[in-house]
Motif scaffolding. Structure first.
Motif, PDB file in Angstrom:
ATOM      1  N   ALA A 176      -4.905   2.599  -9.083  1.00 15.61           N
ATOM      2  CA  ALA A 176      -5.362   1.292  -9.561  1.00 15.61           C
ATOM      3  C   ALA A 176      -4.844   0.173  -8.662  1.00 15.61           C
ATOM      4  O   ALA A 176      -5.599  -0.747  -8.306  1.00 15.61           O
ATOM      5  N   SER A 177      -3.581   0.230  -8.273  1.00 18.19           N
ATOM      6  CA  SER A 177      -3.029  -0.802  -7.384  1.00 18.19           C
ATOM      7  C   SER A 177      -3.707  -0.771  -6.022  1.00 18.19           C
ATOM      8  O   SER A 177      -3.922  -1.824  -5.407  1.00 18.19           O
ATOM      9  N   LEU A 178      -4.051   0.415  -5.554  1.00 21.54           N
ATOM     10  CA  LEU A 178      -4.756   0.509  -4.273  1.00 21.54           C
ATOM     11  C   LEU A 178      -6.120  -0.168  -4.364  1.00 21.54           C
ATOM     12  O   LEU A 178      -6.561  -0.817  -3.410  1.00 21.54           O
ATOM     13  N   TYR A 179      -6.792  -0.046  -5.509  1.00 23.66           N
ATOM     14  CA  TYR A 179      -8.068  -0.745  -5.670  1.00 23.66           C
ATOM     15  C   TYR A 179      -7.859  -2.259  -5.761  1.00 23.66           C
ATOM     16  O   TYR A 179      -8.684  -3.030  -5.277  1.00 23.66           O
ATOM     17  N   VAL A 180      -6.741  -2.692  -6.338  1.00 25.64           N
ATOM     18  CA  VAL A 180      -6.435  -4.123  -6.404  1.00 25.64           C
ATOM     19  C   VAL A 180      -6.210  -4.670  -4.992  1.00 25.64           C
ATOM     20  O   VAL A 180      -6.611  -5.798  -4.685  1.00 25.64           O
TER      21      VAL A 180
ATOM     22  N   SER B 137      -8.879   5.761   6.552  1.00 26.77           N
ATOM     23  CA  SER B 137      -7.636   6.404   6.112  1.00 26.77           C
ATOM     24  C   SER B 137      -7.201   5.890   4.751  1.00 26.77           C
ATOM     25  O   SER B 137      -6.694   6.649   3.921  1.00 26.77           O
ATOM     26  N   TYR B 138      -7.399   4.612   4.531  1.00 26.99           N
ATOM     27  CA  TYR B 138      -7.045   3.986   3.250  1.00 26.99           C
ATOM     28  C   TYR B 138      -7.809   4.663   2.105  1.00 26.99           C
ATOM     29  O   TYR B 138      -7.223   5.067   1.104  1.00 26.99           O
ATOM     30  N   TYR B 139      -9.125   4.799   2.293  1.00 27.41           N
ATOM     31  CA  TYR B 139      -9.953   5.442   1.260  1.00 27.41           C
ATOM     32  C   TYR B 139      -9.668   6.942   1.149  1.00 27.41           C
ATOM     33  O   TYR B 139      -9.746   7.506   0.060  1.00 27.41           O
ATOM     34  N   ALA B 140      -9.317   7.573   2.259  1.00 27.77           N
ATOM     35  CA  ALA B 140      -8.948   8.992   2.213  1.00 27.77           C
ATOM     36  C   ALA B 140      -7.685   9.177   1.368  1.00 27.77           C
ATOM     37  O   ALA B 140      -7.582  10.151   0.610  1.00 27.77           O
ATOM     38  N   ASN B 141      -6.754   8.242   1.464  1.00 26.72           N
ATOM     39  CA  ASN B 141      -5.538   8.313   0.645  1.00 26.72           C
ATOM     40  C   ASN B 141      -5.868   8.144  -0.833  1.00 26.72           C
ATOM     41  O   ASN B 141      -5.299   8.843  -1.680  1.00 26.72           O
ATOM     42  N   ILE B 142      -6.776   7.226  -1.139  1.00 24.89           N
ATOM     43  CA  ILE B 142      -7.197   7.049  -2.533  1.00 24.89           C
ATOM     44  C   ILE B 142      -7.813   8.349  -3.047  1.00 24.89           C
ATOM     45  O   ILE B 142      -7.499   8.809  -4.148  1.00 24.89           O
ATOM     46  N   LEU B 143      -8.687   8.940  -2.243  1.00 21.90           N
ATOM     47  CA  LEU B 143      -9.337  10.190  -2.647  1.00 21.90           C
ATOM     48  C   LEU B 143      -8.317  11.310  -2.833  1.00 21.90           C
ATOM     49  O   LEU B 143      -8.396  12.058  -3.806  1.00 21.90           O
ATOM     50  N   ASP B 144      -7.351  11.418  -1.925  1.00 27.43           N
ATOM     51  CA  ASP B 144      -6.317  12.454  -2.060  1.00 27.43           C
ATOM     52  C   ASP B 144      -5.566  12.302  -3.384  1.00 27.43           C
ATOM     53  O   ASP B 144      -5.330  13.291  -4.089  1.00 27.43           O
ATOM     54  N   LEU B 145      -5.196  11.077  -3.711  1.00 21.86           N
ATOM     55  CA  LEU B 145      -4.491  10.833  -4.977  1.00 21.86           C
ATOM     56  C   LEU B 145      -5.388  11.172  -6.167  1.00 21.86           C
ATOM     57  O   LEU B 145      -4.928  11.758  -7.156  1.00 21.86           O
ATOM     58  N   ALA B 146      -6.665  10.813  -6.069  1.00 22.17           N
ATOM     59  CA  ALA B 146      -7.608  11.099  -7.155  1.00 22.17           C
ATOM     60  C   ALA B 146      -7.787  12.602  -7.338  1.00 22.17           C
ATOM     61  O   ALA B 146      -7.845  13.092  -8.473  1.00 22.17           O
ATOM     62  N   LEU B 147      -7.857  13.341  -6.249  1.00 19.77           N
ATOM     63  CA  LEU B 147      -7.999  14.794  -6.340  1.00 19.77           C
ATOM     64  C   LEU B 147      -6.750  15.438  -6.950  1.00 19.77           C
ATOM     65  O   LEU B 147      -6.856  16.396  -7.718  1.00 19.77           O
ATOM     66  N   GLU B 148      -5.574  14.899  -6.620  1.00 26.64           N
ATOM     67  CA  GLU B 148      -4.339  15.384  -7.246  1.00 26.64           C
ATOM     68  C   GLU B 148      -4.382  15.149  -8.759  1.00 26.64           C
ATOM     69  O   GLU B 148      -4.029  16.031  -9.544  1.00 26.64           O
ATOM     70  N   ARG B 149      -4.808  13.951  -9.166  1.00 27.67           N
ATOM     71  CA  ARG B 149      -4.895  13.634 -10.594  1.00 27.67           C
ATOM     72  C   ARG B 149      -5.956  14.499 -11.275  1.00 27.67           C
ATOM     73  O   ARG B 149      -5.779  14.901 -12.419  1.00 27.67           O
ATOM     74  N   LEU B 150      -7.051  14.772 -10.572  1.00 29.25           N
ATOM     75  CA  LEU B 150      -8.086  15.653 -11.114  1.00 29.25           C
ATOM     76  C   LEU B 150      -7.496  17.032 -11.394  1.00 29.25           C
ATOM     77  O   LEU B 150      -7.690  17.591 -12.475  1.00 29.25           O
TER      78      LEU B 150
ATOM     79  N   ILE C  51       0.849  -1.205   0.000  1.00 29.17           N
ATOM     80  CA  ILE C  51       0.000   0.000   0.000  1.00 29.17           C
ATOM     81  C   ILE C  51       0.878   1.246   0.000  1.00 29.17           C
ATOM     82  O   ILE C  51       0.636   2.186  -0.770  1.00 29.17           O
ATOM     83  N   LEU C  52       1.898   1.258   0.844  1.00 26.92           N
ATOM     84  CA  LEU C  52       2.800   2.403   0.911  1.00 26.92           C
ATOM     85  C   LEU C  52       3.474   2.649  -0.441  1.00 26.92           C
ATOM     86  O   LEU C  52       3.573   3.784  -0.897  1.00 26.92           O
ATOM     87  N   LYS C  53       3.908   1.579  -1.083  1.00 29.13           N
ATOM     88  CA  LYS C  53       4.549   1.699  -2.394  1.00 29.13           C
ATOM     89  C   LYS C  53       3.567   2.275  -3.426  1.00 29.13           C
ATOM     90  O   LYS C  53       3.912   3.176  -4.193  1.00 29.13           O
ATOM     91  N   ALA C  54       2.336   1.774  -3.421  1.00 27.61           N
ATOM     92  CA  ALA C  54       1.324   2.267  -4.360  1.00 27.61           C
ATOM     93  C   ALA C  54       1.017   3.743  -4.103  1.00 27.61           C
ATOM     94  O   ALA C  54       0.911   4.541  -5.039  1.00 27.61           O
ATOM     95  N   GLN C  55       0.893   4.118  -2.831  1.00 25.25           N
ATOM     96  CA  GLN C  55       0.625   5.514  -2.489  1.00 25.25           C
ATOM     97  C   GLN C  55       1.778   6.403  -2.927  1.00 25.25           C
ATOM     98  O   GLN C  55       1.561   7.477  -3.492  1.00 25.25           O
ATOM     99  N   LYS C  56       2.987   5.961  -2.671  1.00 27.03           N
ATOM    100  CA  LYS C  56       4.186   6.724  -3.035  1.00 27.03           C
ATOM    101  C   LYS C  56       4.252   6.944  -4.548  1.00 27.03           C
ATOM    102  O   LYS C  56       4.657   8.001  -5.008  1.00 27.03           O
ATOM    103  N   ASN C  57       3.812   5.940  -5.321  1.00 20.07           N
ATOM    104  CA  ASN C  57       3.831   6.022  -6.782  1.00 20.07           C
ATOM    105  C   ASN C  57       2.566   6.665  -7.352  1.00 20.07           C
ATOM    106  O   ASN C  57       2.435   6.767  -8.567  1.00 20.07           O
ATOM    107  N   GLY C  58       1.615   7.033  -6.476  1.00 18.67           N
ATOM    108  CA  GLY C  58       0.357   7.619  -6.941  1.00 18.67           C
ATOM    109  C   GLY C  58      -0.473   6.630  -7.744  1.00 18.67           C
ATOM    110  O   GLY C  58      -1.212   7.013  -8.641  1.00 18.67           O
ATOM    111  N   ASP C  59      -0.352   5.357  -7.400  1.00 19.70           N
ATOM    112  CA  ASP C  59      -0.960   4.271  -8.166  1.00 19.70           C
ATOM    113  C   ASP C  59      -2.331   3.888  -7.579  1.00 19.70           C
ATOM    114  O   ASP C  59      -2.446   2.950  -6.788  1.00 19.70           O
TER     115      ASP C  59
END
Length: 168
Positions: A21-25, A41-54, A11-19
């Motif tokens: 898709a891997s977090l959903y896997v 917190s896990y879903y908050a991290n996904i949302l943070d990454l999604a907002l950055e990509r947005l 999870i940490l690796k996926a978050q660090k890479n902004g990945d």
């Protein structure tokens, strides 16, 4: 290293890479291991990454490609966030998100479906009423989309016609 530590490392690796898709896997495994607070917190991290990509997508003036795995995962995360707002009664927030999402993707099907979501929420139709009276969950399930993509034709058409009459 035990399975929980391995999962945390992945999870940490996926978050660090902004990945996203891997977090959903990794999502199913996270549900098996983590408590509610950690999952939040896990879903908050996904949302943070999604907002950055947005933000990046909007700044680069491009459409998200449903065929590109990170764009797909980003749209899914943002859609889930919009539905979460809708469910919590934050209808104007949900409506704004649906409207942004309807113009964010290169998929006409996704865009058209999100326009109906936006119209329903703009009309202050609750999520329960939207699901009961406008959405066709059986057809959506058959379609296999992560978003409500099928609608009861007559009700959706009425919503579209009313929005045109209102000048929206």
């Amino acid at each position: 290293m035990n399975s929980v530590e391995i999962l945390k490392e992945e999870i940490l690796k996926a978050q660090k890479n902004g990945d996203i898709a891997s977090l959903y896997v990794l999502e199913r495994r996270a549900h098996e291991v983590f408590d509610e607070d950690t999952l939040g917190s896990y879903y908050a991290n996904i949302l943070d990454l999604a907002l950055e990509r947005l933000t990046d997508t909007l700044e680069s003036h491009r459409a998200m490609d449903m065929e590109e795995v990170q764009d797909f995962a980003t749209l899914r995360a943002l859609y889930e966030y919009a539905i979460e707002n809708y469910s919590a009664g934050k209808i104007s927030d949900a409506s704004a998100l649906f409207e942004v999402l309807s113009g964010l993707s290169n998929s006409n099907e996704f865009s058209d479906a999100l326009k109906i979501h936006a119209l329903a929420s703009e009309k202050d139709i609750s999520l329960d009423n939207f699901i009961d009276n406008i959405a066709d969950l059986d057809a959506t399930s058959e379609a296999g989309t992560f978003y409500i993509s099928c609608f009861k034709t007559k009700e959706a058409q009425k919503l579209l016609e009313n929005s045109q009459i209102d000048g929206e």
